[in-house]
Design a protein around this motif. Structure first.
Motif, PDB file in Angstrom:
ATOM      1  N   VAL A 272       0.835  -1.201   0.000  1.00 39.03           N
ATOM      2  CA  VAL A 272       0.000   0.000   0.000  1.00 39.03           C
ATOM      3  C   VAL A 272       0.872   1.254   0.000  1.00 39.03           C
ATOM      4  CG1 VAL A 272      -1.658   1.356   1.343  1.00 39.03           C
ATOM      5  CG2 VAL A 272      -1.964  -1.126   1.098  1.00 39.03           C
ATOM      6  N   PHE A 273       1.923   1.239   0.819  1.00 40.54           N
ATOM      7  CA  PHE A 273       2.820   2.393   0.904  1.00 40.54           C
ATOM      8  C   PHE A 273       3.515   2.644  -0.435  1.00 40.54           C
ATOM      9  CE2 PHE A 273       7.224   3.857   1.478  1.00 40.54           C
ATOM     10  CZ  PHE A 273       6.991   5.117   2.022  1.00 40.54           C
ATOM     11  N   LEU A 274       4.007   1.590  -1.061  1.00 41.55           N
ATOM     12  CA  LEU A 274       4.729   1.758  -2.330  1.00 41.55           C
ATOM     13  C   LEU A 274       3.805   2.238  -3.446  1.00 41.55           C
ATOM     14  CD1 LEU A 274       7.086  -1.373  -2.226  1.00 41.55           C
ATOM     15  CD2 LEU A 274       7.660   0.999  -1.685  1.00 41.55           C
ATOM     16  N   GLN A 278       3.494   6.095  -6.173  1.00 44.48           N
ATOM     17  CA  GLN A 278       3.402   6.028  -7.635  1.00 44.48           C
ATOM     18  C   GLN A 278       4.272   4.918  -8.250  1.00 44.48           C
ATOM     19  OE1 GLN A 278       3.527   9.484  -6.242  1.00 44.48           O
ATOM     20  NE2 GLN A 278       1.357   8.940  -6.245  1.00 44.48           N
ATOM     21  N   LEU A 279       4.506   3.849  -7.492  1.00 46.58           N
ATOM     22  CA  LEU A 279       5.228   2.710  -8.046  1.00 46.58           C
ATOM     23  C   LEU A 279       4.240   1.664  -8.550  1.00 46.58           C
ATOM     24  CD1 LEU A 279       7.923   2.561  -5.273  1.00 46.58           C
ATOM     25  CD2 LEU A 279       8.461   2.747  -7.700  1.00 46.58           C
ATOM     26  N   SER A 280       4.640   0.917  -9.589  1.00 45.04           N
ATOM     27  CA  SER A 280       3.763  -0.112 -10.149  1.00 45.04           C
ATOM     28  C   SER A 280       4.570  -1.384 -10.407  1.00 45.04           C
ATOM     29  CB  SER A 280       3.123   0.384 -11.441  1.00 45.04           C
ATOM     30  OG  SER A 280       4.115   0.702 -12.400  1.00 45.04           O
ATOM     31  N   ASN A 281       3.877  -2.438 -10.847  1.00 40.27           N
ATOM     32  CA  ASN A 281       4.521  -3.754 -11.074  1.00 40.27           C
ATOM     33  C   ASN A 281       5.328  -4.197  -9.851  1.00 40.27           C
ATOM     34  OD1 ASN A 281       3.501  -3.730 -13.708  1.00 40.27           O
ATOM     35  ND2 ASN A 281       5.328  -2.679 -14.488  1.00 40.27           N
ATOM     36  N   ILE A 282       4.754  -4.030  -8.679  1.00 41.68           N
ATOM     37  CA  ILE A 282       5.448  -4.293  -7.416  1.00 41.68           C
ATOM     38  C   ILE A 282       5.396  -5.782  -7.081  1.00 41.68           C
ATOM     39  CG2 ILE A 282       5.536  -3.774  -4.953  1.00 41.68           C
ATOM     40  CD1 ILE A 282       4.008  -1.113  -5.716  1.00 41.68           C
ATOM     41  N   GLU A 283       6.582  -6.336  -6.756  1.00 43.13           N
ATOM     42  CA  GLU A 283       6.672  -7.715  -6.270  1.00 43.13           C
ATOM     43  C   GLU A 283       7.293  -7.698  -4.881  1.00 43.13           C
ATOM     44  OE1 GLU A 283       8.691 -10.514  -8.780  1.00 43.13           O
ATOM     45  OE2 GLU A 283       8.089  -9.438 -10.596  1.00 43.13           O
ATOM     46  N   ILE A 284       6.687  -8.429  -3.954  1.00 46.02           N
ATOM     47  CA  ILE A 284       7.247  -8.578  -2.597  1.00 46.02           C
ATOM     48  C   ILE A 284       7.165 -10.056  -2.240  1.00 46.02           C
ATOM     49  CG2 ILE A 284       7.146  -7.890  -0.180  1.00 46.02           C
ATOM     50  CD1 ILE A 284       5.566  -5.413  -1.045  1.00 46.02           C
TER      51      ILE A 284
END
Length: 300
Positions: A272-274, A278-284
């Motif tokens: 949610v924070f990332l 304005q970041l996208s294509n996020i992998e964790i």
């Protein structure tokens, strides 16, 4: 016989290169000294090979004291310094003959010890050492360090600047030498090479951070590490560093390794924070600790 280091300290004017260093290397053990440039690895090697005298502490190599028995140590150890130090104008064969003669032996007498290594450079035996490739220089230097059949072998960053294939071959050679009852102390800045040692000492700014097997050191890592990736890696690092709950953030290959201060951390909170940044294509995703992770944690 092994190595025993007891409370060794060494300073250069106001710089403390070594601070109260103590550890033991067992006979026939492959022991790694792991740390970045300037950590004190070369200074320690020079103390143990009788090229420097420590300000404080004592040490023995192959049962001999580094100060009072320095002549016996020099005839019982092989030393391969970080910088290529053989005679560049002499050929491969001439360098080997020279070092054999210094130690009162011959290439033939101890050929069984260097045979596996020498066959790889034999086609170039008439080439001047200065004209060899990095990997071949490394193999020649190792042959010269072994020609007198030493009890203990010191290798100071032997694979720095060498291609990955030659690095792999070099470590395979060390494993074979270990089986011939040679105690090996090797230093390296490469964390992946640490896993190839029986035991390692992590060193930073002249101090030992931890000593154990590579497996045990990794197992001691106190937190869960997450691989994090997004469309803009530069912005990702900045955002993670700005996140109030971050414990550690640093690049690791194609990912950022992230740890959180909270025991009840949920990756969805970070997601949610990332996204709000304005970041996208996020992998964790969860990942396991490496020796490099452990070193970074201890160095903090």
């Amino acid at each position: 016989m092994g190595i025993s280091v007891n409370h060794i300290s060494k300073s250069y004017k106001n710089v403390k290169a070594l601070q109260d260093i103590s550890f033991d290397v067992k006979p026939s053990e492959l022991f790694g000294l792991i740390g970045p440039d300037g950590a004190g690895k070369t200074t320690l090697f020079r103390v143990l090979t009788t090229l420097l005298i420590a300000n404080e502490g004592t040490a023995t190599v192959a049962g001999f004291d580094v100060v009072t028995d320095y002549k016996k140590i020099r005839s019982n150890v092989g030393y391969m310094p970080g910088k290529f130090s053989l005679y560049q104008d002499l050929t491969v064969e001439e360098n080997l003959h020279f070092f054999a003669t210094i130690f009162g032996t011959t290439i033939e007498e101890n050929y069984d010890l260097i045979k596996d290594i020498y066959v790889q450079i034999e086609p170039f035996k008439n080439r001047r050492a200065g004209k060899l490739s990095g990997g071949m220089k490394q193999k020649l230097a190792l042959c010269c360090a072994l020609i007198h059949k030493p009890k203990v072998l010191f290798l100071d960053e032997p694979t720095t600047g060498v291609d990955p294939v030659s690095r792999k071959e070099f470590w395979e050679m060390l494993k074979r030498l270990q089986q011939k009852d040679i105690t090996i102390l090797v230093s390296t800045p490469y964390m992946d090479e640490a896993a190839l040692c029986d035991r390692i000492a992590l060193i930073q700014e002249g101090q030992i951070l931890e000593i154990d097997t590579p497996e045990a050191i990794v197992k001691h890592y106190p937190k869960q590490i997450y691989n994090v990736r997004a469309n803009n890696m530069y912005q990702l690092i900045k955002s993670l560093n700005d996140y109030e709950y971050n414990h550690s953030v640093y690049p690791f290959g194609e990912f950022i390794h992230y740890t959180d201060k909270r025991k009840d951390f949920n990756p969805d909170q970070l997601l949610v924070f990332l996204k709000s940044n304005q970041l996208s294509n996020i992998e964790i995703t969860e990942t396991v600790a490496t020796i490099e992770d452990t070193f970074m944690e201890l160095a903090k």
